[in-house]
Design an enzyme around this catalytic site. Structure first.
Site, mmCIF file in Angstrom:
data_model
loop_
_atom_site.group_PDB
_atom_site.id
_atom_site.type_symbol
_atom_site.label_atom_id
_atom_site.label_comp_id
_atom_site.label_asym_id
_atom_site.label_seq_id
_atom_site.Cartn_x
_atom_site.Cartn_y
_atom_site.Cartn_z
ATOM 1 N N TYR A 31 0.740 -1.254 -0.039
ATOM 2 C CA TYR A 31 0.002 0.095 0.027
ATOM 3 C C TYR A 31 0.855 1.450 -0.003
ATOM 4 O O TYR A 31 2.035 1.105 0.240
ATOM 5 C CB TYR A 31 -0.744 0.089 1.055
ATOM 6 C CG TYR A 31 -0.278 0.388 2.557
ATOM 7 C CD1 TYR A 31 0.538 -0.536 3.061
ATOM 8 C CD2 TYR A 31 -0.299 1.594 2.959
ATOM 9 C CE1 TYR A 31 1.125 -0.433 4.358
ATOM 10 C CE2 TYR A 31 0.223 2.042 4.529
ATOM 11 C CZ TYR A 31 0.894 1.005 4.977
ATOM 12 O OH TYR A 31 1.483 1.455 6.151
ATOM 13 N N ARG A 50 8.020 3.819 -4.717
ATOM 14 C CA ARG A 50 7.949 2.801 -3.514
ATOM 15 C C ARG A 50 7.106 1.686 -3.662
ATOM 16 O O ARG A 50 7.305 0.606 -3.450
ATOM 17 C CB ARG A 50 7.884 3.564 -2.173
ATOM 18 C CG ARG A 50 8.067 2.692 -1.110
ATOM 19 C CD ARG A 50 8.337 3.558 0.081
ATOM 20 N NE ARG A 50 7.153 4.269 0.408
ATOM 21 C CZ ARG A 50 6.943 5.053 1.279
ATOM 22 N NH1 ARG A 50 7.913 5.620 2.050
ATOM 23 N NH2 ARG A 50 5.671 5.743 1.592
ATOM 24 N N ARG A 102 -7.418 -20.466 -1.375
ATOM 25 C CA ARG A 102 -6.414 -20.470 -0.266
ATOM 26 C C ARG A 102 -5.247 -21.592 -0.566
ATOM 27 O O ARG A 102 -5.432 -22.599 -0.563
ATOM 28 C CB ARG A 102 -6.866 -20.468 1.026
ATOM 29 C CG ARG A 102 -5.888 -20.311 2.229
ATOM 30 C CD ARG A 102 -6.278 -20.337 3.581
ATOM 31 N NE ARG A 102 -5.429 -19.841 4.551
ATOM 32 C CZ ARG A 102 -4.514 -20.738 5.065
ATOM 33 N NH1 ARG A 102 -4.588 -22.099 4.699
ATOM 34 N NH2 ARG A 102 -3.702 -20.395 5.730
ATOM 35 N N HIS A 104 -0.688 -21.288 -0.078
ATOM 36 C CA HIS A 104 0.076 -20.358 0.257
ATOM 37 C C HIS A 104 1.100 -20.066 -1.231
ATOM 38 O O HIS A 104 1.193 -18.834 -1.253
ATOM 39 C CB HIS A 104 1.305 -20.905 1.209
ATOM 40 C CG HIS A 104 0.777 -21.049 2.606
ATOM 41 N ND1 HIS A 104 -0.325 -21.847 2.815
ATOM 42 C CD2 HIS A 104 1.071 -20.349 3.681
ATOM 43 C CE1 HIS A 104 -0.917 -21.706 4.222
ATOM 44 N NE2 HIS A 104 0.415 -20.606 4.729
ATOM 45 N N LYS A 149 6.510 -1.835 1.979
ATOM 46 C CA LYS A 149 5.473 -1.423 2.635
ATOM 47 C C LYS A 149 4.417 -2.284 2.491
ATOM 48 O O LYS A 149 3.234 -1.877 1.781
ATOM 49 C CB LYS A 149 5.093 0.197 2.064
ATOM 50 C CG LYS A 149 4.266 0.860 2.983
ATOM 51 C CD LYS A 149 4.415 2.594 2.495
ATOM 52 C CE LYS A 149 3.454 3.376 3.270
ATOM 53 N NZ LYS A 149 3.254 3.282 4.455
ATOM 54 N N GLU A 181 12.003 2.663 14.061
ATOM 55 C CA GLU A 181 11.039 3.549 13.786
ATOM 56 C C GLU A 181 9.930 3.671 14.475
ATOM 57 O O GLU A 181 9.602 2.687 15.338
ATOM 58 C CB GLU A 181 10.920 3.411 12.154
ATOM 59 C CG GLU A 181 10.204 1.982 11.807
ATOM 60 C CD GLU A 181 10.091 1.715 10.253
ATOM 61 O OE1 GLU A 181 9.910 2.653 9.660
ATOM 62 O OE2 GLU A 181 10.015 0.677 9.879
ATOM 63 N N LEU A 205 11.330 1.326 6.754
ATOM 64 C CA LEU A 205 10.725 2.039 5.662
ATOM 65 C C LEU A 205 11.418 3.159 5.048
ATOM 66 O O LEU A 205 11.595 4.007 6.105
ATOM 67 C CB LEU A 205 9.347 2.348 5.859
ATOM 68 C CG LEU A 205 8.537 2.454 4.613
ATOM 69 C CD1 LEU A 205 8.197 1.313 3.777
ATOM 70 C CD2 LEU A 205 7.359 3.329 4.754
HETATM 71 N N1 PDD Z 1 2.972 5.256 7.080
HETATM 72 N N2 PDD Z 1 7.548 3.821 8.863
HETATM 73 C C1 PDD Z 1 6.713 3.341 8.692
HETATM 74 C C2 PDD Z 1 6.640 1.894 9.390
HETATM 75 C C3 PDD Z 1 5.453 3.703 8.167
HETATM 76 O O1 PDD Z 1 4.255 3.121 7.924
HETATM 77 C C4 PDD Z 1 5.495 4.954 7.426
HETATM 78 C C5 PDD Z 1 4.264 5.633 6.790
HETATM 79 C C6 PDD Z 1 6.818 5.665 7.555
HETATM 80 C C7 PDD Z 1 6.929 7.164 7.005
HETATM 81 O O2 PDD Z 1 6.917 7.160 5.284
HETATM 82 P P1 PDD Z 1 6.401 8.465 4.626
HETATM 83 O O3 PDD Z 1 7.039 9.442 5.209
HETATM 84 O O4 PDD Z 1 7.017 7.870 3.349
HETATM 85 O O5 PDD Z 1 5.241 8.430 4.923
HETATM 86 C C8 PDD Z 1 7.635 5.241 8.085
HETATM 87 C C9 PDD Z 1 1.737 5.674 6.587
HETATM 88 C C10 PDD Z 1 1.532 7.097 6.313
HETATM 89 C C11 PDD Z 1 0.559 4.808 7.044
HETATM 90 O O6 PDD Z 1 0.867 3.560 7.240
HETATM 91 O O7 PDD Z 1 -0.496 5.244 7.205
#
Ligand code: PDD
Length: 291
Positions: A31, A50, A102, A104, A149, A181, A205
């Protein structure tokens, strides 16, 4: 609110996916979340790149709609018809490996990916930003590909919930003693006058907000080191903040009940917060709009 699902636009309440969707069954998808100001997407290409990286890593066929033009057209219609062409919003896009019985292993190659997109009103938490937020630390229990992501966000969900349950705004995840993070934002500290943050490797990320803010800091002549700080370093930090699409720059003034420096947002944080806001507005004011 309007939604986009596999080529159609429909009310979000009527948008449904199969119970056999691999996103539902396995969390098998990726996403992105874009910031939107006055109907314009912020950093269209970087988020799209990304997303494309994640699709490649997971070997999900890239849907045709995911070009800059295609994504802008989808966002534009969703924003207009949801009454979000003015002010602040977010644009969410999710792609899964599609619906299949389903099993894997990957389904047959002809299985079309599911593509879902929607928009939401966004209200920046101005008051919290001015005051500064609180955080807790929590073990980082995620897998070793945090650079993708994926929609598998269970550790992030549990981390954020743990923070909320003790009245904190976010949880800083710690792996092998090192701060990686937040639950949905990158973490940046200032230690002995140097900006310190985790390097972009498989453990975090590669945040777009993070990259912009670090570039800004370098431009101001503030030293930046992508050497992570440890959990033990937290009490010695001069400043601490989160950086993310729905976070912008968010000062963190207390961690585990202990103040960071004097417990108020620091000067570097406040400068980056202001500059980032100005850059976001200026960049959206001149961004392309697909009409
Ligand atoms: N999240 N780290 C994680 C684990 C994240 O899920 C996100 C963003 C970031 C920041 O990345 P960026 O600056 O590119 O948005 C760092 C989004 C906003 C979310 O899950 O809603």
């Amino acid at each position: 609110m309007l939604a986009y699902l596999n080529g159609s636009f429909l009310a979000r309440s009527s948008a449904t996916v199969s119970v056999e969707d691999r996103g539902f069954i396995f969390g098998d998808g990726v996403y992105e979340v874009w910031r939107v100001v006055n109907g314009r997407l912020f950093e269209t290409e970087r988020h799209l790149a990304r997303l494309a990286f994640g699709l490649r890593e997971l070997r999900i066929a890239a849907p045709e709609s995911l070009t800059v033009g295609g994504i802008e057209q989808i966002a534009d219609r969703l924003l207009r018809e949801s009454g979000l062409e003015n002010g602040e919003a977010t644009f969410y896009v999710e792609v899964t490996r599609g619906a299949a019985p389903r099993a894997h292993q990957f389904p047959v190659a002809s299985t079309p990916p599911t593509v879902y997109a929607t928009v939401n009103r966004f209200t920046p938490p101005e008051e919290l930003r001015a005051r500064g937020a609180t955080a807790i630390t929590i073990p980082d229990i995620r897998w070793l590909r945090c650079d993708i992501k994926t929609i598998q966000l269970l550790p992030n969900v549990l981390a954020k919930q743990a923070a909320v349950e003790v009245g904190a705004v976010d949880a800083l995840m710690v792996r092998d003693g090192v701060v990686t993070e937040g639950s949905h934002a990158n973490v940046v500290g200032v230690l002995d006058g140097v900006i310190r943050t985790h390097p972009t490797n498989h453990l975090i990320l590669p945040g777009i907000t993070r990259a912009i803010v670090l570039d800004m800091a370098r431009g101001f002549g503030i030293p930046v080191s992508e050497e992570p700080f440890t959990e033990a370093d937290i009490t010695r930090l001069d400043e601490l903040f989160l950086a993310g699409t729905t976070t912008d720059v968010m000062p963190i003034v207390r961690v585990n009940e202990r103040p960071i420096a004097n417990g108020t947002p620091g000067p570097i944080t406040l400068r980056l917060l202001d500059e980032f806001r100005a850059y976001l507005d200026a960049s959206c004011a001149t961004a392309h709009v697909a009409r």
